[in-house]
Scaffold this active site. Structure first.
Site: not given
Ligand code: NDP
Length: 300
Positions: A54, A98, A121
């Protein structure tokens, strides 16, 4: 094998090109450099690989990349403090914590502390609710990438029967919402669904997000249907040598591809689209924060 292959790797490259183009324009015309902050707690090897990828792709697209790597025993107050700091930081437009987090941390609390407009997200309850209500929201990356591929392949999804196998908050439920928004007729199937094979056989579009290696076989698929295989499963591959593994989807590729009209491979299908959509969401978040028009080609 007769199915068209929907090449997620190639499609993700085009999304990343669009992201880079928008970033360059935002920097030049508005002195606005989109920034993505990724927070990793602990040393889970898979998460470390994801976070590294990422960060790399974020920087390659011209955006600012911020990484916060914290030890596995980080306490909740410290993590919440970092999220609050990122919420307040004007150079950060997207925040990703994460998952999975170590067990002593309350994931729901942490995710819902992220400012909804920076929640790239799309897991914050406000974004979940906005997506359900058909309002502008941050859309979870994996379903977003899956819908982009479906729209690119089919154009209009109106009138199509879609079956999503899996009802997780990360993939299954938002996928069904997106399909509904695109005027398809979605059914959400799960582990308690009766006659699953028959349900799937009715579908013009099958999205498999189950986490069971090669569960869906060709005899489940209506001839000509489109199969989006979200699954990423690591299985032993003794043919590659002792202790070796390979990655397979939730669909048995050869048998499904023999019947389907189109299919995404694993690897090289939905997977690459997920990170590309994370970058896309960050650009969208940056544009919204500055009151600019929605960047073209990055949302559905
Ligand atoms: P979850 O484990 O959260 O959800 C799995 C879903 O599948 C559940 O709703 C479960 O039903 C359902 N299910 C399990 N077994 C069966 C069965 N035998 N028949 C029908 N339904 C079943 O998984 P995720 O949604 O997080 O992930 C799904 C897959 O997608 C995994 O392989 C994961 O690795 C992959 N993935 C890939 C991503 C990518 O970037 N390509 C991103 C995210 C995930 P129930 O609710 O009843 O338990």
């Amino acid at each position: 094998m007769s199915a068209d292959i929907i090449d997620g790797k190639a499609f993700a490259a085009t999304v990343r090109e669009k992201v880079a183009m928008h970033v360059a324009r935002m920097v030049e015309e508005h002195n606005l450099k989109p920034g993505l902050a990724v927070v990793l707690v602990g040393e889970d090897p898979a998460s470390q690989v994801y976070v590294r990828n990422k960060g790399k792709q974020t920087a390659e697209s011209g955006m600012a990349s911020f990484e916060h790597k914290l030890p596995a025993d980080t306490d909740e107050a410290t993590l919440l403090g970092i999220v609050e700091q990122l919420n307040a930081d004007p150079s950060v437009h997207g925040i990703l914590v994460q998952l999975p987090l170590p067990k002593h941390l309350n994931s729901d609390l942490i995710i819902n502390t992220i400012a909804p407009e920076k929640d790239v997200d799309g897991f914050h309850v406000v974004n979940v609710g906005r997506l359900g209500a058909g309002l502008k929201s941050m859309v979870p990356c994996t379903p977003l990438g899956s819908l982009m591929m479906l729209k690119d392949y089919h154009g209009d999804l109106s009138g199509k029967n879609a079956v999503v196998i899996g009802r997780s908050n990360i993939v299954g439920k938002p996928m069904a919402q997106l399909l509904l928004g695109a005027n398809a007729t979605p059914t959400i199937a799960h582990s308690r669904t009766a006659n699953l094979q028959e349900v799937v056989r009715e579908a013009d579009i099958v999205v498999a997000a189950v986490g069971r290696p090669e569960m869906v076989t060709g005899d489940w698929i209506k001839p000509g249907a489109t199969v989006i295989d979200v699954g990423i499963n690591r299985i032993p591959a003794p043919e590659k040598g002792e202790g070796k593994h390979r990655i397979v989807g939730d669909c048995h590729y050869e048998s499904c591809a023999a019947v389907a009209g189109a299919i995404t491979p694993v690897p090289g299908g939905v997977g690459p689209m997920t990170i590309a959509c994370l970058l896309a969401n960050t650009v969208t978040a940056a544009a919204r924060s500055a009151g600019l028009p929605e960047p073209e080609g990055l949302t559905v």
